[in-house]
Design a protein around this motif. Structure first.
Motif, short mmCIF file in Angstrom:
data_model
loop_
_atom_site.label_atom_id
_atom_site.label_comp_id
_atom_site.label_asym_id
_atom_site.label_seq_id
_atom_site.Cartn_x
_atom_site.Cartn_y
_atom_site.Cartn_z
N LYS A 127 -4.71 6.25 2.59
CA LYS A 127 -3.75 5.37 2.70
C LYS A 127 -4.46 4.23 3.45
CE LYS A 127 -0.10 7.73 1.32
NZ LYS A 127 -0.46 7.67 -0.14
N GLU A 128 -5.49 4.55 4.24
CA GLU A 128 -6.21 3.48 5.20
C GLU A 128 -7.71 3.53 4.92
OE1 GLU A 128 -4.69 2.39 9.16
OE2 GLU A 128 -3.50 4.35 8.68
N LEU A 131 -2.65 0.65 -0.27
CA LEU A 131 -3.96 0.78 0.76
C LEU A 131 -3.91 -0.29 1.76
CD1 LEU A 131 -6.87 1.31 -1.95
CD2 LEU A 131 -5.67 3.13 -0.59
N LYS A 186 -7.90 6.13 -3.77
CA LYS A 186 -6.53 6.00 -4.11
C LYS A 186 -6.29 7.34 -4.78
CE LYS A 186 -3.48 3.37 -5.36
NZ LYS A 186 -2.68 2.17 -6.08
#
Ligand SMILES: [Ca+2]
Ligand SMILES: [Ca+2]
Ligand SMILES: [Ca+2]
Ligand SMILES: [Ca+2]
Ligand SMILES: [Ca+2]
Ligand SMILES: [Ca+2]
Ligand SMILES: [Ca+2]
Ligand SMILES: [Ca+2]
Ligand SMILES: [Ca+2]
Ligand SMILES: [Ca+2]
Ligand SMILES: [Ca+2]
Ligand SMILES: [Ca+2]
Lengths: 198, 198, 198, 198, 198, 198
Positions: free
Chosen positions: E148-149, E171, E143
């Protein structure tokens, strides 16, 4: 001890100055060639840094063969063995660098080494000579062994200046900053007896 | 123990003198050839310095093959194995150098080794013999093993002079400074029985 | 345990006697061939000295191939693997030397190993058998494993003489000083079932 | 965890039983082939003895290729990689030997591995299966992982007899003394889906 | 720091999640090709297990080249170098396995890596993804780095479920059990700019 | 000391900044070529991470030869030796990475290195420059050695901002994030005197 070693009829034997736990000492660098594929072997109970000096000296000579008048094919057709006698004593450090280089140039050119000469100094890959430690103890050992001439890095001149001149009587100093100077001082232009044709 | 070893019908077996934690001792250097590509293997629970002695002996012979009457092609077509028996005992130090050299010259020339002879001394790459330690203990061990002749570096003569002459009865000493002397004393001009043709 | 091992239908499996921290024990030397380029691999959680024994055995056989009736081309065309089972136990020392030699000769000649036979002794490069330690404990272990014949170095006879004869009942001893004796006693002149043609 | 692994559509994946500091556990031996020159690589955070087991398994297969119906040319034209997952856990000891052997035979023959089967046992070079330790803990781990059949050395039967029969419900044991038995039990005669042609 | 790295114009650069003594961190796996004979070199101050992960990834790809659309001749004609930056930090453990695999597949196919994606998971030789530790710390580090993934082993889902959902905002998680899933998620079907033709 | 080194007539000599136990220092990276088969040797009493930096630099150059205007055949026909003088001092860490890269590019292109320039920074395989530690001490050492320009990673700018501007007088800083910037700043477009034709 000197009687045994002062003979300079063989190529590749050069006198160095070492700094050991029990004070200064002289040491000898020996090197020989044998027909082979170009390997380099190093013996004499040496530590990592001293072995590296041998590699550096060898690489420098390979890279500057022409300057030294060495036919580069020699490197492919002969094995080189460098030895530092007195195997019972562990040895390390970079200060035998210029002695190893001189030994190898004598070996590959079969030029005679000057008599009564000793040297100490680190070498670099581009042919510079760096200062080393233990100068005072090394000088005293050289005198005891009846050495007459000594090659040092010019940055070690300050160490000589701090020694009582009394102790320096009978010693001639050569201060150098480049390997070419070392070779010019240490090797005569005469070939050794029974010089090998390489 | 001597009964077992005094036989000198095989090439490459030479008696050395060792200095161990429990006093002096005799040791044997054995070497053999097998068809191969020129590798050198060394066994016998040996330390780094003693292994280096084997390398130095081998390189010296390669570099001076002609002097010893050895066809240099042998080095490419045979593997050499040097062994020091009694694997339970760790062994180290440079003092087996001249013994290893003698073993290898005997092996390559198939010349018989002199009987009742032992030796101790460091070798250098240019063929010099250097003094070694533990002489008194080694001499006593040699006597116990009924050795008659001993080869030493001439610089070890002073150690012999300090020994009570009583202990030296029946022992003949050869003091040498060069490997060629060692080989001349230790190897006979007779070939071993069933000598290999190399 | 013996049931499992006394089968001698396979070449290269020989019983040795070991001396471990928990007393004497029997061990097995196994060796096999596979098509290859002549490498020697050694497994079984072995220390340096025990691995050296395997090398010595192999070199001795290579150097004396003719004596053993072995075609030397086999050494170039097959890989040899020597294994000592029970990998959980670290093993070291020179005393498995003659067992390894016997295993290899059986392997290369495909001769059957004598049943109910065990052995212990160091080997040397010139074919001598040297005495080893722990004889009493090894003999007791051999009895427990229902061994009937034991090969020892003749210098170990004194150790047998110190054992209460009661313990030796049913055991036959062969005292040897040379490897050729070991091979003659241990290997039959019959080939194993399904002998490989090498 | 079992869901993930019970799939036996891939050749070379076999379930073993391990004994770790935190009790028994199941482990998986995976092996794969890639075009190459016959190297063997081994991964999985393994100790020396466990790596030796892989070597032994490989050598045994090479030496007995015909018995297993394997074309020996495969050994020269493919590299073999053996892996034991869960790299964070150090693993050692000889007890994965028969699992590694089974994995390799499955790989080289592309035969399917039996489902819900696990095994533990040391292998020897001549194809014997030796007993191993930690049997009780391994059996409990096998049950937790819903294993149905277990292969053990017949000398480990005594360890099973000491376990409360309650714990053994639903488990079928195969006691073996020879590798050929292991392979016969563990490998089906069906090839895996998309079997490679070797 | 992210600014520097989020660029995905180069093949072979993939973001992983590491667990260090000072908490979670992101790391980057870089790999490059150079003309050569198929060697694999690995740098980045890595421990044994992490180096093994690189070997496993490489072997898996070799064995499944067709599946990934890679011409197997590439393996013989190029050297691969895998590096993990920040050499001052020692790194170890199996959790970079899937990141290394993804890096190598991107390298060999020159496919672009998805942006803002990170992953952590052990790989096995047959293409399974195994769970790893330190998930919470790794997620927090992701984070902070604006990932994001995230790709995780499906067995690590339970670790995510134990984290306060507040921390997981923004996330997206991909739970996988097989390497093919990892590659499908992580690599786009677009080639990188100036893609090499292999 | 600077007098000796500021000469930039030789290719491959670049000044770096090091952080040692006794404070900051300057160091020199030297590299030379000799006819050979493409080996890379590294000396100077270096630790594992510093040796890895040399490998990374070399691999990066091989992979991006075209960008640097280097004929890739050079890599097969020459050996490269990288040395860091002052063998008595152990050296480690990734911060000499960009200095090594610059040395090698100078060597392969025979381009002259800018005078009075020093640098410190980690390199990555894809050509990024990473920040390193000990900036304050390194800057002071650079001043003492009369360095005029310094190349740093742009992420190290914050470290410079924390230094009393008094100390920075007479120093010009170049902040970079990519290796191409380092090479553009450090290498002139002039070839060295007596440049080798490669
Ligand atoms: Ca001395
Ligand atoms: Ca000067
Ligand atoms: Ca003795
Ligand atoms: Ca003399
Ligand atoms: Ca036992
Ligand atoms: Ca006898
Ligand atoms: Ca587990
Ligand atoms: Ca049975
Ligand atoms: Ca970081
Ligand atoms: Ca799943
Ligand atoms: Ca300095
Ligand atoms: Ca930037």
């Amino acid at each position: 001890e000197r009687d045994k070693y002062e003979n300079n009829n063989v190529a590749g034997v050069v006198t160095g100055l070492a700094w050991t736990r029990v004070g200064g000492d002289i040491l000898f660098i020996e090197s020989i060639l044998s027909k082979g594929k170009g390997t380099l072997s190093i013996t004499g109970n040496l530590g990592k840094v001293m072995k590296e000096s041998a590699t550096i000296a060898m690489e420098y000579i390979k890279s500057n063969a022409k300057t030294f008048g060495i036919n580069p094919e020699v490197f492919d057709n002969y094995n080189v063995h460098i030895h530092v006698p007195e195997g019972a004593t562990p040895k390390d450090g970079p200060s035998a660098g210029i002695t190893m280089l001189t030994s190898l140039v004598s070996l590959f050119t079969q030029r005679k080494v000057k008599k009564n000469l000793a040297m100490t100094g680190e070498i670099t890959l581009r042919g510079k000579v760096l200062p080393v430690g233990g100068i005072k103890e090394k000088i005293l050992a050289a005198k005891r062994a009846r050495i007459k001439e000594i090659i040092l890095c010019d940055e070690n001149k300050r160490d000589i200046n701090e020694i009582n001149p009394e102790y320096l009587k009978g010693l001639e100093f050569h201060y150098v900053s480049d390997m070419s100077e070392v070779v010019n001082i240490a090797l005569t232009n005469t070939k050794v007896k029974n010089a090998k044709t390489l």
